[in-house]
Design an enzyme around this catalytic site. Structure first.
Site, PDB file in Angstrom:
ATOM      1  NE  ARG A   1      49.211  -0.169  10.224  1.00  0.00           N
ATOM      2  CZ  ARG A   1      48.196  -0.697  10.908  1.00  0.00           C
ATOM      3  NH1 ARG A   1      47.863  -1.963  10.732  1.00  0.00           N
ATOM      4  NH2 ARG A   1      47.530   0.046  11.763  1.00  0.00           N
TER       5      ARG A   1
ATOM      6  NE  ARG B   1      48.402  -8.553   4.617  1.00  0.00           N
ATOM      7  CZ  ARG B   1      48.076  -8.606   5.905  1.00  0.00           C
ATOM      8  NH1 ARG B   1      48.668  -7.817   6.761  1.00  0.00           N
ATOM      9  NH2 ARG B   1      47.161  -9.461   6.330  1.00  0.00           N
TER      10      ARG B   1
ATOM     11  CB  SER C   1      42.014  -4.189  15.650  1.00  0.00           C
ATOM     12  OG  SER C   1      42.634  -4.871  16.695  1.00  0.00           O
TER      13      SER C   1
ATOM     14  CD  GLU D   1      42.608  -6.957  12.214  1.00  0.00           C
ATOM     15  OE1 GLU D   1      43.295  -7.994  12.168  1.00  0.00           O
ATOM     16  OE2 GLU D   1      43.006  -5.891  12.690  1.00  0.00           O
TER      17      GLU D   1
ATOM     18  NE  ARG E   1      42.472  -5.305   5.472  1.00  0.00           N
ATOM     19  CZ  ARG E   1      43.153  -6.150   6.240  1.00  0.00           C
ATOM     20  NH1 ARG E   1      42.575  -6.684   7.284  1.00  0.00           N
ATOM     21  NH2 ARG E   1      44.400  -6.454   5.941  1.00  0.00           N
TER      22      ARG E   1
END
Length: 418
Positions: A261, A276, A351, A348, A388
Site C-alpha cells: 500500500r 504502517r 477488519s 486495528e 501488527r
RNA sequence: CGGGAGAUGGCAGAGUGGUUGAAUGCACUGGUCUUGAAAACCAGCGAGGGUCACACCUCCGGGAGUUCGAAUCUCCCUCUCCCGGCCA
C-alpha cells in the site's frame, strides 16, 4: 456497484441509507435520471435494429425470386445511418453512467450505526484482560535492545521509507505466525490457497479498489498490473465471471500474501516503527456465499479472527464501524483492535467486512439458484495483519529487561529457536 | 525474447457471408420404464439486457472496420498451446 434498477425503484430508501455514508443525494438523483434516459434511448435503438435485422433477411428471398433489391437496400442504408447515430449516443450515456456508478459506495446495512468518524464507532465487546506490568511497558521499537530484530535503516536503503527488515528470531516468529494462522483457519473450514501478489486492473475494478483508489496502489510501469493491497483482491477474483453451483456455497478460503500500500494520505502518521508499512504480511479470510448465508458467515469470520487473537493471549475488542468510517465497498464491518501496552491504546489488527452483492455485481460472481442466476455475496477479513501481530506479541509479552516471551501456541512453530 | 498454430456453449467439437445463438457427442436436469439402480427411450439444458409475461436487442477471446446482412472477411490487441533461447 450499485443496483441501478433498485435505485430507480426504491430511490427514497437507498438514498436515505447512502446518506449514512455521506453520499450527496443530488448525485443519486442524477444517476437515476441518466439511467431512465438511457433505457428510453436504448428502446428506440433496439426497435431500429429489429427492423434492420428483419429486412436484411429479405435479401436472399428477393434474390431467389429475382425481385429488385435496390429499393430495399437504399432503405436499409438509411436506417443504418440512424442506428449509428443513436448507437453513438447510447454508448456515450452508458459510459457516463458507468463511470458515475462505479464511484458510489456500497449501501450500509441497517445494523450500521450513524456517525461520521471513528469516534462514532460502537464497541461491541472486549475480550481478555489487558496485561498488567510493574514497570512502564515499552513500544516495540524500544524492545529491540540489541538492534538485531528490526532493521529500519536498511529497509529504507533497499526500498524507501516505510520498509523494514526483520532479522533473527523475529523473522522466525513472523514465519511461525503465518503457519499458525493458516492452520488455525483451516481447522475452521477455510481452505488454503496460494495466489499471485500481482493483479490486473479488471481484478481491482471488481473488488472496488479501482477506479477510485488508484493513488493507494503500487502500479507496475508499462503494464496494467498492480501489487495487491490485500489478498481479498486475488481471492475474490478467483470467481470473477463465474457461475457457481448452489451446493458448493459458501466457499471459504484463507491465504497468506504480502500486501502493498502506498499509504498516500498517511503522511506523518505512524512514521515510527512497523505499524504502517508499504509492505506487510497478512493472512486473509474470504468467503463467497448465498445472500441468505452471508450474515452467518460474517459472524463465523469475526469469531475466527477473534478466537485466533484469544489463542495468542492478546487482549482485544470488537468494534462495529459507523457509516462514516465504513470502507467504500463494505455494507458492514467489524474491526478487531488489539491492545498495545507500549502505545497504551487499541490498534486495528483485523477488519472483517460483508460487501453483500457490491463486489459480486462488479465481478459478476453468480450462482445458479435452481433455474435463475443470482449474485452471490462476498466477504473478506484479515485473519490478522502479521506485522501488527508481531508488534502486539512483542509489547504484550515483554519483560522488564526488554526481552519478550513467545505465546504457548507458537512454540511448536519456531523449531526451538530462542 | 524469436518461430509456428489456435481461441466457438460446463467440456469436447462442427460451422468460412444469408432466416445459426449456433450441428453432434459427453456432462447435467426432469420424465417413462424398474422393487431399486443401471441401461434404453422422451423432453429440457449458454449469458446479459428488456417485458407483468411475450416480443425484441446484445454476446462465438477483446476492440475497430467492410456489408443490406459477420462466428464466418480486414486491421489492431490479448491470451493459450507447440518448437527454440534464457532462467527460478
Amino acid at each position: 456497484m450499485l443496483d441501478l434498477k433498485e435505485l430507480q425503484n426504491s430511490f427514497e430508501q437507498i438514498s436515505k441509507k447512502l446518506q449514512k455514508k455521506g453520499v450527496d443525494e443530488k448525485i443519486l438523483q442524477e444517476l437515476k435520471e441518466i439511467f431512465i434516459a438511457l433505457k428510453q434511448k436504448r428502446a428506440s435503438l433496439e426497435e431500429l435494429k429489429a427492423i434492420q435485422n428483419q429486412k436484411s433477411k429479405l435479401f436472399p428471398i428477393y434474390i431467389k425470386e429475382k425481385k429488385d433489391i435496390s429499393k430495399l437496400k437504399d432503405e436499409l442504408e438509411e436506417n443504418k445511418k440512424k442506428i449509428a447515430l443513436i448507437q453513438e449516443n447510447v454508448n456515450e450515456i452508458e459510459q457516463k453512467l458507468h463511470n458515475k456508478a462505479l464511484n458510489i459506495p456500497n449501501i450500509p446495512d441497517d445494523s450500521v450505526p450513524d456517525g461520521v468518524s471513528e469516534d462514532d464507532n460502537v464497541i461491541l465487546k472486549e475480550v481478555l484482560k489487558k496485561p498488567e506490568f510493574d514497570f512502564i511497558p515499552k513500544e516495540h521499537w524500544d524492545l529491540d535492545i540489541n538492534q538485531n530484530l528490526i532493521d529500519f535503516q536498511r529497509g529504507v536503503k533497499l526500498a524507501k521509507s516505510r520498509f523494514s527488515v526483520l532479522k533473527n528470531s523475529l523473522a522466525t516468529l513472523e514465519r511461525a505466525l503465518y503457519n499458525y494462522m493458516i492452520d488455525f483457519n483451516t481447522k475452521r473450514g477455510f481452505s488454503e490457497v496460494s495466489v499471485p501478489f500481482i493483479a490486473n486492473k479488471e481484478s481491482l475494478f471488481a473488488t472496488g479498489q479501482l477506479p477510485k483508489f488508484e493513488d493507494d496502489l503500487f502500479k507496475i510501469e508499462d503494464e496494467d498490473l498492480y501489487l495487491i493491497p490485500t489478498a481479498e483482491v486475488p481471492l475474490t477474483n478467483l470467481f470473477r465471471d463465474e457461475i457457481l453451483k448452489e451446493d458448493e456455497l459458501p466457499i471459504k478460503l484463507t491465504s497468506y500474501t504480502a500486501c502493498f500500500r502506498k499509504e498516500a494520505g498517511s503522511a506523518g502518521r505512524d512514521t515510527r516503527g512497523m505499524i504502517r508499512q508499504h509492505q506487510f504480511g497478512k493472512v486473509e479470510l474470504v468467503a463467497i456465499s448465498k445472500p441468505d448465508q452471508s450474515e452467518a458467515v460474517f459472524d463465523e469470520m469475526v469469531s475466527c479472527a477473534s478466537d485466533l487473537l484469544t489463542s495468542l493471549g492478546l487482549a482485544h475488542r470488537l468494534v462495529l464501524l459507523c457509516g462514516g468510517d465504513l470502507g467504500f465497498g463494505a455494507a458492514k464491518t467489524i474491526d478487531l483492535e488489539v491492545w498495545l501496552p507500549g502505545q497504551n491504546r487499541y490498534r486495528e489488527i483485523s477488519s472483517i467486512s460483508n460487501t453483500k452483492d457490491f463486489q459480486a455485481r462488479r465481478a459478476k460472481i453468480r450462482y445458479k439458484d435452481g433455474k435463475k442466476n443470482r449474485l452471490t455475496h462476498t466477504l473478506n477479513g484479515s485473519s490478522l495483519a502479521v506485522g501488527r501481530c508481531l508488534i502486539a506479541i512483542m509489547e504484550n509479552y515483554q519483560k522488564e529487561d526488554g526481552t519478550f516471551e513467545i505465546p504457548q501456541v507458537l512454540q511448536k512453530y519456531i523449531n526451538g529457536t530462542r
